[in-house]
Design a protein around this motif. Structure first.
Motif, PDB file in Angstrom:
ATOM      1  N   ASP A 136      51.006  40.298  36.841  1.00  0.00           N
ATOM      2  CA  ASP A 136      50.682  39.011  36.218  1.00  0.00           C
ATOM      3  C   ASP A 136      49.818  38.221  37.187  1.00  0.00           C
ATOM      4  N   VAL A 137      48.672  37.777  36.717  1.00  0.00           N
ATOM      5  CA  VAL A 137      47.725  37.060  37.562  1.00  0.00           C
ATOM      6  C   VAL A 137      47.503  35.663  37.002  1.00  0.00           C
ATOM      7  N   ASN A 138      47.041  34.803  37.868  1.00  0.00           N
ATOM      8  CA  ASN A 138      46.719  33.429  37.485  1.00  0.00           C
ATOM      9  C   ASN A 138      45.371  33.406  36.791  1.00  0.00           C
ATOM     10  N   ARG A 139      45.320  32.794  35.633  1.00  0.00           N
ATOM     11  CA  ARG A 139      44.085  32.745  34.859  1.00  0.00           C
ATOM     12  C   ARG A 139      43.458  31.354  34.870  1.00  0.00           C
ATOM     13  N   ARG A 154      39.808  16.791  56.418  1.00  0.00           N
ATOM     14  CA  ARG A 154      39.621  16.929  54.977  1.00  0.00           C
ATOM     15  C   ARG A 154      39.643  18.436  54.634  1.00  0.00           C
ATOM     16  N   THR A 155      40.499  18.788  53.697  1.00  0.00           N
ATOM     17  CA  THR A 155      40.652  20.187  53.278  1.00  0.00           C
ATOM     18  C   THR A 155      40.483  20.266  51.773  1.00  0.00           C
ATOM     19  N   GLU A 156      39.630  21.208  51.325  1.00  0.00           N
ATOM     20  CA  GLU A 156      39.392  21.440  49.905  1.00  0.00           C
ATOM     21  C   GLU A 156      39.621  22.912  49.619  1.00  0.00           C
ATOM     22  N   VAL A 157      40.590  23.209  48.813  1.00  0.00           N
ATOM     23  CA  VAL A 157      40.973  24.576  48.480  1.00  0.00           C
ATOM     24  C   VAL A 157      40.651  24.825  47.010  1.00  0.00           C
ATOM     25  N   GLU A 158      39.890  25.903  46.742  1.00  0.00           N
ATOM     26  CA  GLU A 158      39.543  26.297  45.387  1.00  0.00           C
ATOM     27  C   GLU A 158      40.277  27.601  45.057  1.00  0.00           C
ATOM     28  N   MET A 159      41.132  27.544  44.092  1.00  0.00           N
ATOM     29  CA  MET A 159      41.912  28.705  43.673  1.00  0.00           C
ATOM     30  C   MET A 159      41.263  29.302  42.433  1.00  0.00           C
ATOM     31  N   LEU A 160      40.626  30.443  42.612  1.00  0.00           N
ATOM     32  CA  LEU A 160      39.933  31.095  41.507  1.00  0.00           C
ATOM     33  C   LEU A 160      40.918  31.924  40.687  1.00  0.00           C
ATOM     34  N   PRO A 161      40.584  32.216  39.426  1.00  0.00           N
ATOM     35  CA  PRO A 161      41.462  33.069  38.613  1.00  0.00           C
ATOM     36  C   PRO A 161      41.575  34.458  39.230  1.00  0.00           C
ATOM     37  N   GLY A 162      42.763  35.015  39.149  1.00  0.00           N
ATOM     38  CA  GLY A 162      42.988  36.340  39.692  1.00  0.00           C
ATOM     39  C   GLY A 162      44.074  36.397  40.738  1.00  0.00           C
TER      40      GLY A 162
END
Length: 506
Positions: free
Chosen positions: A253-256, A328-336
């Protein structure tokens, strides 16, 4: 001569029927013999352009080779197909329907401008790419379009290159094959990125390109992760239970969803003075004796007379500005991103040979399952705190059905498969000929059966007709004399001879 006399003696209706029967026999024999003797035809070429197909047909006619056109395909006798193909290939036939760099051979002379040469160059490039794509298994037709933008000599930046590939396939192309076509086209065109190449199937839609939904990536990631884990777990299990004694199923199961998280952190211990500001304010006030204001207070006074009271007020302020270290921290969580992994393992109980020496099979089975669970948890990298689950079961496998070996066909079977239809046609031909000969031709050629009437003995003056009574004996006698003139003349001659003998005796 007797045969011709027999035919001449027949009536006109029977002669016509005989002719029709003979023609039917000849036509049937010709049809069946051609079907039994004619060699089967095999496919020579199909899907050629009309001009190139015409060249092939002209060449076949010059060689005197029988051919047959079925739609867009050309068929010739099977025994000559390979030889004809090699001969035509030696002559450069059929010509390639897609032209490549050979287009540049005709671009010469002083009248060719740079625009004309560029257009011919890009056409040749599209043809070469189309040829390469047509070599991919499963691709039946393809067309490449290159968005060649001509750069002006005064422009500072080069325009972006684009390309599209339209193809028709016999089966669905995988994502890897579509991506391979993208890279192949991009590497052939300078300045073109693979993601700017669109691969289009008119029936299945957009296979790859800049507008492909990126939400399909989680499914790809999940499938690839599942396959990788299954293979890894299967290698571990087969080393213990042997090939074919384990079944593994992995679900990932992956994050979409796509998320962007921004965070700002300030360190209070890193305070430093950025600026300091000080303000000093001084105020002085004075008053006369008595403190009353009158006309005498405006008159000049002698020195030392009428001295009043005075006061001074001082005010000092200071402002300090501090500087802090901030992060300053910016985290981008891509699908998958993998959220959960579920693994189910089924092992063949009979292949394990479970026994603990005391007869407690259930305890031994639980111990074996525990050992396999530890092995799989460590080897697959499962994290139970994340919610990963693992199930191991021991069950006896059903034995696969025994497949009998297929023996090679014997010579008799080969002959039957190759010549059954020809033999059947020959047998049918014989039956038809026999039926037509015995049932149609023979009755027509045989003479008409004798009538039941019989002539009396010569010397009698009357004609006795036996059998059933005829309604009109004179009409029957007239028809009989017309059909059998020779027999009637012989009978009359015999009667005359007998009359002459009787007169002489008297």
């Amino acid at each position: 001569m007797k045969f011709l006399d027999t035919i001449k003696s027949l009536s006109l209706g029977r002669q016509v029927a005989l002719g029709v029967a003979v023609l039917a026999v000849v036509f049937t024999m010709n049809f069946l013999i051609r079907g039994a003797v004619t060699e089967p035809k095999a496919l020579l070429y199909s899907g050629l352009q009309a001009s190139y197909a015409g060249e092939i047909i002209d060449e076949l006619e010059q060689r005197g080779i029988d051919y047959e056109i079925r739609g867009e395909a050309i068929f010739i006798p099977q025994s000559k197909r390979d030889e004809v193909r090699f001969d035509l290939a030696r002559q450069g036939l059929p010509k390639q329907s897609v032209q490549g760099y050979e287009l540049l051979d005709d671009v010469n002379g002083f009248s060719v401008t740079s625009e004309m040469y560029n257009a011919a160059y890009w056409r040749a490039k599209e043809g070469e790419l189309t040829r390469t794509i047509l070599a991919v298994p499963g691709v039946s037709s393809a067309r490449v379009h290159i968005g060649a933008s001509l750069r002006s000599g005064f422009s500072r930046s080069a325009p972006a290159q684009t390309a599209s590939v339209t193809l028709t396939t016999s089966h669905h192309l995988t994502a890897d094959q579509a991506e391979a076509i993208q890279y192949m086209v991009a590497l052939a065109i300078s300045g073109l990125k693979p993601e700017d190449v669109a691969v289009i199937d008119p029936e299945k839609g957009l296979l790859a390109g800049p507008n492909v939904d990126k939400m399909e990536m989680p499914s790809v990631v999940a499938n690839s992760e599942s396959m990788a884990l299954e293979q890894k777990i299967m290698r571990l299990l087969e080393a213990r239970v042997g090939p074919g004694n384990a079944r593994v199923s992995v679900s990932v199961d992956v994050n979409r969803q796509r998320q962007v998280i921004s965070e700002k952190t300030i360190d209070p211990q890193s305070r430093v003075i950025r600026s300091r500001t000080s303000n000093d304010v001084s105020e002085t006030s004075s008053a006369a004796n008595g403190g009353a204001i009158s006309a005498s207070s405006n008159l000049p006074q002698a020195a030392g007379e009428g001295a009043g009271n005075s006061s001074t007020l001082k005010n000092s302020t200071e402002s300090v500005a501090y500087e802090f270290n901030e992060k300053r921290t910016e985290v981008e969580m891509l699908p998958g991103d993998i959220q959960r992994i579920s693994v189910a393992v089924l092992l063949n109980r009979d292949a394990l040979g479970i026994t603990d020496g005391t007869g407690d099979i259930e305890a031994a089975s639980r111990q074996v399952i525990s050992n396999f669970e530890n092995l799989i948890l460590t080897g697959a990298g499962l994290d139970q705190t994340r919610g990963d689950s693992l199930t191991v079961e021991l069950m006896p496998f059903q034995a696969p059905p025994v497949q009998e070996l297929i023996t090679a066909p014997s010579m008799v079977e080969t002959l039957i498969s190759n010549y059954f239809w020809s033999g059947l046609q020959a047998i049918l031909l014989g039956i038809v000929v026999i039926v037509l000969a015995l049932g149609v031709v023979r009755p027509l050629l045989s003479p008409k059966p004798a009538q039941p009437a019989a002539m009396q003995a010569p010397g009698n003056d009357t004609l006795a007709i036996g059998g059933p009574a005829q309604p009109d004996p004179f009409h029957y006698l007239s028809d009989y004399t017309k059909e059998r003139q020779d027999d009637t003349a012989a009978l009359l001659q015999s009667w005359l001879e007998e009359d002459m003998k009787g007169a002489v005796n008297e």
